[in-house]
Design a protein around this motif. Structure first.
Motif, PDB file in Angstrom:
ATOM      1  N   ILE A  74      32.828  41.557  37.665  1.00  3.49           N
ATOM      2  CA  ILE A  74      33.609  40.731  38.587  1.00  3.49           C
ATOM      3  C   ILE A  74      34.263  39.576  37.855  1.00  3.49           C
ATOM      4  O   ILE A  74      35.455  39.311  38.026  1.00  3.49           O
ATOM      5  N   ASP A  75      33.515  38.877  37.016  1.00  2.91           N
ATOM      6  CA  ASP A  75      34.035  37.704  36.325  1.00  2.91           C
ATOM      7  C   ASP A  75      34.566  38.080  34.947  1.00  2.91           C
ATOM      8  O   ASP A  75      33.795  38.272  34.009  1.00  2.91           O
ATOM      9  N   MET A  76      35.902  38.206  34.851  1.00  2.00           N
ATOM     10  CA  MET A  76      36.558  38.497  33.575  1.00  2.00           C
ATOM     11  C   MET A  76      37.805  37.636  33.458  1.00  2.00           C
ATOM     12  O   MET A  76      38.403  37.270  34.474  1.00  2.00           O
ATOM     13  N   PRO A  77      38.200  37.355  32.221  1.00  2.64           N
ATOM     14  CA  PRO A  77      39.446  36.601  32.034  1.00  2.64           C
ATOM     15  C   PRO A  77      40.667  37.469  32.349  1.00  2.64           C
ATOM     16  O   PRO A  77      40.554  38.684  32.462  1.00  2.64           O
ATOM     17  N   GLU A  78      41.805  36.815  32.462  1.00  2.83           N
ATOM     18  CA  GLU A  78      43.104  37.445  32.727  1.00  2.83           C
ATOM     19  C   GLU A  78      43.222  37.905  34.177  1.00  2.83           C
ATOM     20  O   GLU A  78      44.178  37.570  34.846  1.00  2.83           O
ATOM     21  N   MET A  79      42.258  38.675  34.642  1.00  2.00           N
ATOM     22  CA  MET A  79      42.278  39.241  35.995  1.00  2.00           C
ATOM     23  C   MET A  79      40.833  39.592  36.313  1.00  2.00           C
ATOM     24  O   MET A  79      40.195  40.308  35.552  1.00  2.00           O
ATOM     25  N   ASP A  80      40.298  39.084  37.427  1.00  2.00           N
ATOM     26  CA  ASP A  80      38.892  39.393  37.717  1.00  2.00           C
ATOM     27  C   ASP A  80      38.746  40.820  38.235  1.00  2.00           C
ATOM     28  O   ASP A  80      39.726  41.493  38.568  1.00  2.00           O
ATOM     29  N   GLY A  81      37.505  41.284  38.276  1.00  2.00           N
ATOM     30  CA  GLY A  81      37.232  42.662  38.663  1.00  2.00           C
ATOM     31  C   GLY A  81      37.708  43.022  40.057  1.00  2.00           C
ATOM     32  O   GLY A  81      38.164  44.144  40.282  1.00  2.00           O
ATOM     33  N   LEU A  82      37.628  42.099  40.996  1.00  2.00           N
ATOM     34  CA  LEU A  82      38.107  42.391  42.348  1.00  2.00           C
ATOM     35  C   LEU A  82      39.620  42.565  42.378  1.00  2.00           C
ATOM     36  O   LEU A  82      40.139  43.439  43.080  1.00  2.00           O
ATOM     37  N   ALA A  83      40.340  41.757  41.598  1.00  2.00           N
ATOM     38  CA  ALA A  83      41.802  41.909  41.517  1.00  2.00           C
ATOM     39  C   ALA A  83      42.159  43.249  40.865  1.00  2.00           C
ATOM     40  O   ALA A  83      43.096  43.930  41.306  1.00  2.00           O
ATOM     41  N   VAL A  84      41.403  43.640  39.840  1.00  2.00           N
ATOM     42  CA  VAL A  84      41.625  44.942  39.208  1.00  2.00           C
ATOM     43  C   VAL A  84      41.374  46.047  40.224  1.00  2.00           C
ATOM     44  O   VAL A  84      42.170  46.986  40.357  1.00  2.00           O
TER      45      VAL A  84
END
Length: 151
Positions: A74-84
């Protein structure tokens, strides 16, 4: 062998899923988490394992590789997992996506469920939980060959 960047010819609309290589995409910005998940998956699946370090790379890899299973932190740089996940759903409503996170806040889980995830794994990873989500995939998709040794 895990691969972070690989050129793969995109699947054509006429190509049957059975002809597409079994691939799992692991997206997590934490290298130790990716390594642990990779080690666990190697013992459980016959699939090729591919990695992404951030959400933007994860989405690009998803669109290129057409993985059978995608595991998104869920917590990632650039784009979080939910946005992906939201972007994945725009192109593939049936994709089997598992959310992984050190945070199991109910609102995050609820949002992920609304977007149609196949499972949710709370870190730290355990072999039993990873095996469970792979069995869910096999049950839903009928792809028993995904599992190593028929587990």
């Amino acid at each position: 062998m895990t691969m972070e960047h690989e050129e793969v010819v995109p699947r054509s609309a006429s190509e049957a899923p059975a002809e597409v290589p079994r691939r799992i995409l692991l997206a997590d910005d934490n290298m130790s988490s990716r390594q642990l998940l990779t080690r666990l998956l190697r013992g459980l699946t016959t699939a090729e394992l591919h990695e992404a370090r951030d959400g933007t790379a994860a989405l690009a890899q998803f669109n290129l590789l057409h993985p059978r299973v995608t595991m998104l932190d869920i917590d990632m740089p650039e784009m979080d997992g939910l946005a992906v996940l939201e972007q994945i759903r725009l192109v593939d409503k049936q994709a089997f996506v598992v959310m992984v996170s050190a945070h199991s806040k109910i609102e995050l889980v609820r949002k992920a469920l609304e977007l149609g995830i196949g499972g949710f794994v709370v870190k730290p990873y355990s072999e039993a939980r990873i095996a469970e989500v792979l069995r869910i995939y096999v049950t839903q998709k009928g792809d028993a060959e995904m599992l190593r040794n028929g587990r």
